[in-house]
Design a protein around this motif. Structure first.
Motif, PDB file in Angstrom:
ATOM      1  N   LYS A  58      -2.525   5.402  -3.468  1.00  0.00           N
ATOM      2  CA  LYS A  58      -3.143   6.642  -3.296  1.00  0.00           C
ATOM      3  C   LYS A  58      -3.795   6.257  -1.755  1.00  0.00           C
ATOM      4  O   LYS A  58      -4.604   6.844  -1.317  1.00  0.00           O
ATOM      5  CB  LYS A  58      -4.256   6.754  -4.234  1.00  0.00           C
ATOM      6  N   GLY A  59      -3.437   5.151  -1.259  1.00  0.00           N
ATOM      7  CA  GLY A  59      -4.280   4.928   0.300  1.00  0.00           C
ATOM      8  C   GLY A  59      -5.393   4.501   0.289  1.00  0.00           C
ATOM      9  O   GLY A  59      -6.245   4.645   1.132  1.00  0.00           O
ATOM     10  N   CYS A  60      -5.822   4.066  -0.993  1.00  0.00           N
ATOM     11  CA  CYS A  60      -7.474   3.498  -1.196  1.00  0.00           C
ATOM     12  C   CYS A  60      -7.599   2.383  -1.688  1.00  0.00           C
ATOM     13  O   CYS A  60      -8.809   1.999  -2.077  1.00  0.00           O
ATOM     14  CB  CYS A  60      -8.409   4.601  -1.813  1.00  0.00           C
ATOM     15  N   ARG A  84      -3.295  -0.621   4.205  1.00  0.00           N
ATOM     16  CA  ARG A  84      -4.035   0.685   4.785  1.00  0.00           C
ATOM     17  C   ARG A  84      -3.316   1.212   5.777  1.00  0.00           C
ATOM     18  O   ARG A  84      -3.828   2.508   6.118  1.00  0.00           O
ATOM     19  CB  ARG A  84      -5.480   0.193   5.035  1.00  0.00           C
ATOM     20  N   ASN A  85      -2.352   0.954   6.475  1.00  0.00           N
ATOM     21  CA  ASN A  85      -1.602   1.521   7.559  1.00  0.00           C
ATOM     22  C   ASN A  85      -0.320   1.980   7.070  1.00  0.00           C
ATOM     23  O   ASN A  85       0.459   2.386   8.044  1.00  0.00           O
ATOM     24  CB  ASN A  85      -1.481   0.493   8.652  1.00  0.00           C
ATOM     25  N   VAL A  86      -0.038   1.913   5.833  1.00  0.00           N
ATOM     26  CA  VAL A  86       1.493   2.469   5.391  1.00  0.00           C
ATOM     27  C   VAL A  86       1.321   4.058   5.089  1.00  0.00           C
ATOM     28  O   VAL A  86       0.381   4.495   4.758  1.00  0.00           O
ATOM     29  CB  VAL A  86       1.604   1.895   3.984  1.00  0.00           C
ATOM     30  N   ASN A  87       2.406   4.898   5.561  1.00  0.00           N
ATOM     31  CA  ASN A  87       2.248   6.049   5.424  1.00  0.00           C
ATOM     32  C   ASN A  87       2.411   6.618   3.927  1.00  0.00           C
ATOM     33  O   ASN A  87       3.213   6.258   3.338  1.00  0.00           O
ATOM     34  CB  ASN A  87       3.715   6.910   6.080  1.00  0.00           C
ATOM     35  N   VAL A  88       1.194   7.397   3.535  1.00  0.00           N
ATOM     36  CA  VAL A  88       1.186   8.087   2.338  1.00  0.00           C
ATOM     37  C   VAL A  88       1.081   9.546   2.425  1.00  0.00           C
ATOM     38  O   VAL A  88       0.026  10.051   3.278  1.00  0.00           O
ATOM     39  CB  VAL A  88       0.149   7.374   1.616  1.00  0.00           C
ATOM     40  N   ARG A 106      -1.723   9.698   5.981  1.00  0.00           N
ATOM     41  CA  ARG A 106      -2.925   9.641   5.661  1.00  0.00           C
ATOM     42  C   ARG A 106      -3.998   8.972   6.342  1.00  0.00           C
ATOM     43  O   ARG A 106      -3.676   7.836   6.842  1.00  0.00           O
ATOM     44  CB  ARG A 106      -3.066   9.178   4.186  1.00  0.00           C
ATOM     45  N   CYS A 107      -5.155   9.441   6.682  1.00  0.00           N
ATOM     46  CA  CYS A 107      -6.127   8.743   7.515  1.00  0.00           C
ATOM     47  C   CYS A 107      -6.533   7.786   6.901  1.00  0.00           C
ATOM     48  O   CYS A 107      -7.400   7.461   5.867  1.00  0.00           O
ATOM     49  CB  CYS A 107      -7.193   9.913   7.853  1.00  0.00           C
ATOM     50  N   PRO A 108      -6.716   6.466   7.485  1.00  0.00           N
ATOM     51  CA  PRO A 108      -6.958   5.216   7.149  1.00  0.00           C
ATOM     52  C   PRO A 108      -8.799   5.338   6.929  1.00  0.00           C
ATOM     53  O   PRO A 108      -9.291   6.019   7.684  1.00  0.00           O
ATOM     54  CB  PRO A 108      -6.658   4.009   7.962  1.00  0.00           C
ATOM     55  N   CYS A 109      -9.432   4.728   6.045  1.00  0.00           N
ATOM     56  CA  CYS A 109     -10.753   4.530   6.054  1.00  0.00           C
ATOM     57  C   CYS A 109     -11.365   3.782   7.254  1.00  0.00           C
ATOM     58  O   CYS A 109     -10.944   2.577   7.513  1.00  0.00           O
ATOM     59  CB  CYS A 109     -11.317   3.940   4.698  1.00  0.00           C
ATOM     60  N   PRO A 110     -12.466   4.301   7.927  1.00  0.00           N
ATOM     61  CA  PRO A 110     -13.284   3.615   8.925  1.00  0.00           C
ATOM     62  C   PRO A 110     -14.112   2.539   8.278  1.00  0.00           C
ATOM     63  O   PRO A 110     -14.554   2.910   7.163  1.00  0.00           O
ATOM     64  CB  PRO A 110     -13.943   4.772   9.779  1.00  0.00           C
ATOM     65  N   GLY A 138     -14.523  -8.435  12.412  1.00  0.00           N
ATOM     66  CA  GLY A 138     -13.979  -7.956  13.770  1.00  0.00           C
ATOM     67  C   GLY A 138     -12.483  -7.723  13.356  1.00  0.00           C
ATOM     68  O   GLY A 138     -12.149  -6.985  12.546  1.00  0.00           O
ATOM     69  N   ASP A 139     -11.328  -8.420  14.063  1.00  0.00           N
ATOM     70  CA  ASP A 139      -9.969  -8.095  14.092  1.00  0.00           C
ATOM     71  C   ASP A 139      -9.678  -8.306  12.573  1.00  0.00           C
ATOM     72  O   ASP A 139      -8.745  -7.887  12.320  1.00  0.00           O
ATOM     73  CB  ASP A 139      -9.301  -8.448  15.078  1.00  0.00           C
ATOM     74  N   ARG A 140     -10.203  -9.090  11.933  1.00  0.00           N
ATOM     75  CA  ARG A 140      -9.705  -9.484  10.521  1.00  0.00           C
ATOM     76  C   ARG A 140     -10.174  -8.388   9.213  1.00  0.00           C
ATOM     77  O   ARG A 140      -9.717  -8.558   8.472  1.00  0.00           O
ATOM     78  CB  ARG A 140     -10.219 -10.912  10.339  1.00  0.00           C
ATOM     79  N   CYS A 141     -10.773  -7.343   9.768  1.00  0.00           N
ATOM     80  CA  CYS A 141     -11.486  -6.565   8.689  1.00  0.00           C
ATOM     81  C   CYS A 141     -10.299  -5.646   8.580  1.00  0.00           C
ATOM     82  O   CYS A 141      -9.350  -5.059   9.418  1.00  0.00           O
ATOM     83  CB  CYS A 141     -12.565  -5.479   9.496  1.00  0.00           C
ATOM     84  N   ARG A 142     -10.329  -5.436   7.088  1.00  0.00           N
ATOM     85  CA  ARG A 142      -9.150  -4.512   6.845  1.00  0.00           C
ATOM     86  C   ARG A 142      -9.333  -2.955   6.896  1.00  0.00           C
ATOM     87  O   ARG A 142      -8.494  -2.094   6.705  1.00  0.00           O
ATOM     88  CB  ARG A 142      -8.908  -4.744   5.212  1.00  0.00           C
ATOM     89  N   TYR A 143     -10.447  -2.591   7.351  1.00  0.00           N
ATOM     90  CA  TYR A 143     -10.885  -1.136   7.613  1.00  0.00           C
ATOM     91  C   TYR A 143     -10.737  -0.952   9.127  1.00  0.00           C
ATOM     92  O   TYR A 143     -10.661  -1.806   9.914  1.00  0.00           O
ATOM     93  CB  TYR A 143     -12.275  -0.647   7.079  1.00  0.00           C
ATOM     94  N   LEU A 144     -10.531   0.434   9.183  1.00  0.00           N
ATOM     95  CA  LEU A 144     -10.072   0.897  10.734  1.00  0.00           C
ATOM     96  C   LEU A 144     -11.304   0.628  11.775  1.00  0.00           C
ATOM     97  O   LEU A 144     -12.803   1.031  11.236  1.00  0.00           O
ATOM     98  CB  LEU A 144     -10.130   2.428  10.862  1.00  0.00           C
TER      99      LEU A 144
END
Length: 409
Positions: A12-14, A39-43, A79-83, A95-101
């Motif tokens: 579901k991309g979440c 989180r960056n996979v096309n859904v 699907r737009c990733p979560c910021p 920082g760069d290790r964060c899984r969110y946008l």
């Protein structure tokens, strides 16, 4: 150890687990189970049904007009990733290790050009007067700021005793909607004066020839006429009919008509000659927040989570020919043009985002993220557009012609 089952939340991309025990892949052993990678996979979400024809009987006679408003379901979009909410307020420790946008937008078609800092409360309006190289912004902090369009510097600030509900320019005139009054400036002859009469905050302003209209907190629309002999505006009428705050005023149509939207869930059309109400549109089920004309069509948005497209029938009344639905209430609309000349609709949604869509297809172009809800939208020259949010952040955006570059940050 990673389980062989595919993560239903990843599908579901979440998925928000840092080390998810389920597969993030198609089940062939390539998925590593890391929720951060998922989180960056096309859904591809399920396409929404068309709602541009109300019933089968009307389909034949309205099809030619409404075909352009069908959702383009064949074009799929990631699907737009979560910021990251902590990134948006400048406090993310990963920082760069964060899984969110970590970005203020999600699109390859536009980018953030520059932020303009100075307001401390919600921005209520953004204005680019014609033949001027200054950008004007107003805020609930009671300030009116003038920005140099070339350098981005704030060159002057005017302070008021009231929060500012709206601003509007017409030729040399600048009108500032305040609580119980309107401040008027003429930059051609350096005069200023105050119009009294409105009850409560003035939320909307519009002008047509020698008439000025003000939509107020009380639900009334006050009208003034301009007298060139003494360079003054005089009260002409008070339009009643709305039972709650008037949120938006716009003048348009083949025969120019004043349209008003209100928190009483209605839109009213007013004859500019008689100043009488000629139509009431009641299709929305919650507050109607903003109105916009695009060619012959009137667009309205509401807290009922819809954007409606209206067109005139043979008898002159308006009917809904298309309804676009969001997941949250819609606060404001603004039309803009991208670098290729494509018409784009900006929709401020009540989840702290701005959604951008091509017109008339409503094909998605991207999303803008903000700290709080975006209350002010404006378009500008040279493929620029502007957003102002509930914290006082004013941002300048620019459309790009380079489709291959990453314009998220």
């Amino acid at each position: 150890m990673v389980k062989k089952e595919i993560c239903k939340y990843w599908q579901k991309g979440c998925c928000n687990r840092h080390l998810c025990p389920f597969l993030h892949g198609d089940g062939d052993g390539d998925g590593d189970g890391d929720g951060g990678e998922g989180r960056n996979v096309n859904v591809n979400p399920k396409p929404k049904p068309n709602v541009w024809v109300r019933d089968k009987e009307e389909k034949k006679e309205t099809q030619s007009m409404c075909m352009v408003w069908r959702r383009n379901e064949e074009k799929e979009m990631e699907r737009c990733p979560c910021p990251c909410k902590y990134f948006l307020v400048g406090k993310c420790k990963y920082g760069d290790r964060c899984r969110y946008l970590h970005a203020w937008s999600w699109s390859t078609d536009f980018s953030l050009l520059t932020p303009l800092h100075g307001h401390h409360k919600a921005i209520t309006a953004i204005l680019l007067p014609s033949a001027s190289d200054e950008l004007i912004s107003s805020s609930e902090d009671g300030t009116l700021k003038f920005w140099n369009c070339h350098t981005g510097e704030c060159i002057s600030t005017r302070n008021f005793d009231s929060e500012i509900g709206c601003i509007m320019s017409d030729g040399p005139w600048l009108f500032v909607g305040l609580r119980n009054s309107i401040k008027v400036y003429n930059f051609e002859n350096n005069t200023q004066f105050t119009l009294l009469g409105p009850a409560g905050l003035v939320y909307a302003l519009a002008a047509h020839h020698d008439m000025l209209f003000a939509g107020t907190q009380s639900g009334q629309i006050h009208v003034w006429r301009f007298s060139p002999e003494n360079n003054q505006f005089y009260p002409a009428a008070s339009l009643t009919g709305h039972s709650d705050v008037v949120r938006s005023l716009i003048i348009g149509g083949a025969t120019p008509t004043l349209y008003s939207s209100s928190q009483d869930n209605s839109i009213k059309a007013w004859d500019l000659t008689t100043l009488e109400s000629v139509h009431t549109l009641s299709d929305h089920t919650d507050a109607v927040m903003s109105l916009l004309f695009w060619g012959q069509f009137l667009l309205s948005c509401s807290l009922d989570k819809t954007v409606k497209v209206w067109a005139k029938k043979d008898n002159g009344a308006l009917e809904v020919i298309y309804t676009h639905t969001e997941e949250h209430g819609v606060l404001a609309l603004q039309g803009t043009i991208d670098a290729t000349g494509q018409s784009v609709l900006c929709c401020s949604v009540n989840d702290h985002t701005v959604r951008l869509y091509n017109l008339p297809s409503f094909e998605r172009r991207g999303r803008i993220f903000a700290k709080k809800e975006v209350r002010a939208l404006q378009t500008g020259p040279s493929a620029l557009f502007f957003t102002g949010d509930g914290t006082g952040d004013l941002k300048v955006w620019k459309w790009s012609t380079d489709k291959g570059c990453n314009m998220q940050c």
